[in-house]
Motif scaffolding. Structure first.
Motif, PDB file in Angstrom:
ATOM      1  N   ILE A   3       0.839  -1.202   0.000  1.00  0.00           N
ATOM      2  CA  ILE A   3       0.000   0.000   0.000  1.00  0.00           C
ATOM      3  C   ILE A   3       0.872   1.250   0.000  1.00  0.00           C
ATOM      4  CG2 ILE A   3      -1.623   1.363   1.385  1.00  0.00           C
ATOM      5  CD1 ILE A   3      -2.972  -1.312   2.127  1.00  0.00           C
ATOM      6  N   ARG A   4       1.938   1.261   0.810  1.00  0.00           N
ATOM      7  CA  ARG A   4       2.858   2.416   0.809  1.00  0.00           C
ATOM      8  C   ARG A   4       3.458   2.619  -0.581  1.00  0.00           C
ATOM      9  NH1 ARG A   4       4.070   0.565   5.780  1.00  0.00           N
ATOM     10  NH2 ARG A   4       5.917  -0.608   5.150  1.00  0.00           N
ATOM     11  N   ARG A   5       3.850   1.521  -1.218  1.00  0.00           N
ATOM     12  CA  ARG A   5       4.414   1.601  -2.569  1.00  0.00           C
ATOM     13  C   ARG A   5       3.395   2.198  -3.539  1.00  0.00           C
ATOM     14  NH1 ARG A   5       5.145  -1.011  -7.392  1.00  0.00           N
ATOM     15  NH2 ARG A   5       3.559  -2.574  -7.059  1.00  0.00           N
TER      16      ARG A   5
ATOM     17  N   ALA B  89      -0.347  15.994   2.126  1.00  0.00           N
ATOM     18  CA  ALA B  89      -1.112  16.407   3.307  1.00  0.00           C
ATOM     19  C   ALA B  89      -1.919  17.678   3.052  1.00  0.00           C
ATOM     20  CB  ALA B  89      -0.178  16.603   4.495  1.00  0.00           C
ATOM     21  N   ARG B  90      -1.386  18.564   2.235  1.00  0.00           N
ATOM     22  CA  ARG B  90      -2.119  19.797   1.913  1.00  0.00           C
ATOM     23  C   ARG B  90      -3.323  19.525   1.018  1.00  0.00           C
ATOM     24  NH1 ARG B  90       3.232  21.721   1.776  1.00  0.00           N
ATOM     25  NH2 ARG B  90       3.399  21.524  -0.484  1.00  0.00           N
ATOM     26  N   ARG B  91      -3.320  18.394   0.314  1.00  0.00           N
ATOM     27  CA  ARG B  91      -4.396  18.080  -0.635  1.00  0.00           C
ATOM     28  C   ARG B  91      -5.483  17.162  -0.078  1.00  0.00           C
ATOM     29  NH1 ARG B  91      -1.934  17.360  -6.634  1.00  0.00           N
ATOM     30  NH2 ARG B  91      -0.350  18.991  -6.554  1.00  0.00           N
ATOM     31  N   VAL B  92      -5.278  16.626   1.104  1.00  0.00           N
ATOM     32  CA  VAL B  92      -6.255  15.695   1.668  1.00  0.00           C
ATOM     33  C   VAL B  92      -6.731  16.179   3.038  1.00  0.00           C
ATOM     34  CG1 VAL B  92      -5.353  13.678   0.428  1.00  0.00           C
ATOM     35  CG2 VAL B  92      -4.465  14.216   2.696  1.00  0.00           C
ATOM     36  N   PRO B  93      -7.935  15.764   3.443  1.00  0.00           N
ATOM     37  CA  PRO B  93      -8.454  16.180   4.747  1.00  0.00           C
ATOM     38  C   PRO B  93      -7.965  15.264   5.877  1.00  0.00           C
ATOM     39  CG  PRO B  93     -10.141  14.963   3.584  1.00  0.00           C
ATOM     40  CD  PRO B  93      -8.965  15.077   2.646  1.00  0.00           C
ATOM     41  N   LEU B  94      -6.655  15.056   5.923  1.00  0.00           N
ATOM     42  CA  LEU B  94      -6.026  14.266   6.981  1.00  0.00           C
ATOM     43  C   LEU B  94      -4.941  15.126   7.613  1.00  0.00           C
ATOM     44  CD1 LEU B  94      -5.472  10.954   4.959  1.00  0.00           C
ATOM     45  CD2 LEU B  94      -7.289  11.392   6.619  1.00  0.00           C
TER      46      LEU B  94
ATOM     47  N   ALA C 189      -8.686  10.031  -4.314  1.00  0.00           N
ATOM     48  CA  ALA C 189      -9.343  11.207  -4.910  1.00  0.00           C
ATOM     49  C   ALA C 189      -8.337  12.314  -5.192  1.00  0.00           C
ATOM     50  CB  ALA C 189     -10.452  11.705  -3.992  1.00  0.00           C
ATOM     51  N   ALA C 190      -7.430  12.555  -4.252  1.00  0.00           N
ATOM     52  CA  ALA C 190      -6.437  13.621  -4.425  1.00  0.00           C
ATOM     53  C   ALA C 190      -5.470  13.310  -5.563  1.00  0.00           C
ATOM     54  CB  ALA C 190      -5.661  13.841  -3.133  1.00  0.00           C
ATOM     55  N   CYS C 191      -5.190  12.031  -5.777  1.00  0.00           N
ATOM     56  CA  CYS C 191      -4.232  11.623  -6.811  1.00  0.00           C
ATOM     57  C   CYS C 191      -4.911  11.242  -8.122  1.00  0.00           C
ATOM     58  CB  CYS C 191      -3.390  10.452  -6.302  1.00  0.00           C
ATOM     59  SG  CYS C 191      -2.338  10.881  -4.901  1.00  0.00           S
ATOM     60  N   ASP C 192      -6.234  11.326  -8.143  1.00  0.00           N
ATOM     61  CA  ASP C 192      -7.015  11.012  -9.343  1.00  0.00           C
ATOM     62  C   ASP C 192      -6.770   9.579  -9.830  1.00  0.00           C
ATOM     63  OD1 ASP C 192      -8.983  11.648 -11.185  1.00  0.00           O
ATOM     64  OD2 ASP C 192      -7.535  12.351 -12.681  1.00  0.00           O
ATOM     65  N   VAL C 193      -6.764   8.640  -8.879  1.00  0.00           N
ATOM     66  CA  VAL C 193      -6.707   7.217  -9.201  1.00  0.00           C
ATOM     67  C   VAL C 193      -7.925   6.572  -8.558  1.00  0.00           C
ATOM     68  CG1 VAL C 193      -4.184   7.121  -9.379  1.00  0.00           C
ATOM     69  CG2 VAL C 193      -5.281   6.596  -7.195  1.00  0.00           C
ATOM     70  N   PRO C 194      -8.376   5.437  -9.080  1.00  0.00           N
ATOM     71  CA  PRO C 194      -9.516   4.776  -8.447  1.00  0.00           C
ATOM     72  C   PRO C 194      -9.120   4.165  -7.099  1.00  0.00           C
ATOM     73  CG  PRO C 194      -8.656   3.431 -10.234  1.00  0.00           C
ATOM     74  CD  PRO C 194      -7.900   4.740 -10.276  1.00  0.00           C
ATOM     75  N   TYR C 195     -10.087   4.028  -6.208  1.00  0.00           N
ATOM     76  CA  TYR C 195      -9.823   3.412  -4.909  1.00  0.00           C
ATOM     77  C   TYR C 195      -9.248   2.012  -5.092  1.00  0.00           C
ATOM     78  CZ  TYR C 195     -10.737   1.063  -0.482  1.00  0.00           C
ATOM     79  OH  TYR C 195     -10.608   0.321   0.664  1.00  0.00           O
ATOM     80  N   SER C 196      -9.663   1.315  -6.135  1.00  0.00           N
ATOM     81  CA  SER C 196      -9.165  -0.042  -6.394  1.00  0.00           C
ATOM     82  C   SER C 196      -7.654  -0.060  -6.587  1.00  0.00           C
ATOM     83  CB  SER C 196      -9.860  -0.654  -7.611  1.00  0.00           C
ATOM     84  OG  SER C 196      -9.638   0.121  -8.771  1.00  0.00           O
ATOM     85  N   TRP C 197      -7.058   1.089  -6.876  1.00  0.00           N
ATOM     86  CA  TRP C 197      -5.594   1.215  -6.986  1.00  0.00           C
ATOM     87  C   TRP C 197      -4.923   0.639  -5.741  1.00  0.00           C
ATOM     88  CZ3 TRP C 197      -2.430   3.427 -10.729  1.00  0.00           C
ATOM     89  CH2 TRP C 197      -1.127   3.789 -10.340  1.00  0.00           C
ATOM     90  N   PHE C 198      -5.598   0.770  -4.592  1.00  0.00           N
ATOM     91  CA  PHE C 198      -5.042   0.330  -3.318  1.00  0.00           C
ATOM     92  C   PHE C 198      -5.571  -1.012  -2.831  1.00  0.00           C
ATOM     93  CE2 PHE C 198      -5.061   5.047  -3.136  1.00  0.00           C
ATOM     94  CZ  PHE C 198      -3.693   5.227  -3.193  1.00  0.00           C
TER      95      PHE C 198
ATOM     96  N   THR D 195     -10.544   4.799   4.840  1.00  0.00           N
ATOM     97  CA  THR D 195     -10.851   6.229   4.711  1.00  0.00           C
ATOM     98  C   THR D 195      -9.636   7.018   4.235  1.00  0.00           C
ATOM     99  OG1 THR D 195     -10.404   6.535   7.077  1.00  0.00           O
ATOM    100  CG2 THR D 195     -12.706   6.244   6.426  1.00  0.00           C
ATOM    101  N   HIS D 196      -8.453   6.653   4.722  1.00  0.00           N
ATOM    102  CA  HIS D 196      -7.225   7.313   4.261  1.00  0.00           C
ATOM    103  C   HIS D 196      -7.051   7.100   2.761  1.00  0.00           C
ATOM    104  CE1 HIS D 196      -5.628   6.274   8.521  1.00  0.00           C
ATOM    105  NE2 HIS D 196      -6.159   7.478   8.545  1.00  0.00           N
ATOM    106  N   LEU D 197      -7.203   5.848   2.346  1.00  0.00           N
ATOM    107  CA  LEU D 197      -6.947   5.502   0.943  1.00  0.00           C
ATOM    108  C   LEU D 197      -7.963   6.141   0.009  1.00  0.00           C
ATOM    109  CD1 LEU D 197      -5.974   1.770   1.436  1.00  0.00           C
ATOM    110  CD2 LEU D 197      -4.460   3.749   1.124  1.00  0.00           C
ATOM    111  N   ARG D 198      -9.190   6.272   0.453  1.00  0.00           N
ATOM    112  CA  ARG D 198     -10.209   6.902  -0.403  1.00  0.00           C
ATOM    113  C   ARG D 198      -9.881   8.368  -0.676  1.00  0.00           C
ATOM    114  NH1 ARG D 198     -14.226   3.824  -2.010  1.00  0.00           N
ATOM    115  NH2 ARG D 198     -14.723   1.938  -0.847  1.00  0.00           N
ATOM    116  N   VAL D 199      -9.459   9.115   0.341  1.00  0.00           N
ATOM    117  CA  VAL D 199      -9.149  10.533   0.117  1.00  0.00           C
ATOM    118  C   VAL D 199      -7.845  10.686  -0.664  1.00  0.00           C
ATOM    119  CG1 VAL D 199     -10.501  11.381   2.067  1.00  0.00           C
ATOM    120  CG2 VAL D 199      -8.088  10.892   2.393  1.00  0.00           C
TER     121      VAL D 199
END
Length: 107
Positions: free
Chosen positions: A7-9, A27-32, A57-66, A50-54
């Protein structure tokens, strides 16, 4: 869910695709909180859904990416342009090379 190392990769790969060069910038682009985001880049950090979903969205990849084992499947769509697949493959190769380089250097 994938192992935290993977996941980190993938977070780093998503950041690279989105031209996000640092954990502070992410961090500036996500609500974390900044500390939460920075921890995600270390072994002590545990990425939750929840971390991965935001981050997705910030990186414009689908959640399934993770979540899917095969990264190509995460971005596959019937109407997909070949350039995205090529970019992902190139990025995976680059990340692998960097990982090998860091391992050889004892980092």
């Amino acid at each position: 869910m994938l192992e935290q190392v993977e996941i980190r990769r993938r977070i780093r790969a998503a950041m690279a695709l989105a031209d996000i060069s640092s954990w502070d910038e992410l961090a500036r682009r996500v609500p974390l909180s900044r500390s939460t985001v920075k921890d995600l880049g270390t072994p002590r950090g545990r990425a939750e859904e929840t971390h991965l979903r935001v981050i997705a969205a910030a990186c414009d990849v689908p959640y399934s990416w993770f979540t899917v084992p095969d990264l190509r499947a995460a971005v596959a769509r019937e109407d997909e342009e070949p350039s995205l697949v090529e970019r992902v493959e190139a990025l995976e190769g680059r990340i692998e090379a960097i990982t090998k380089q860091l391992s050889a250097g004892g980092m």
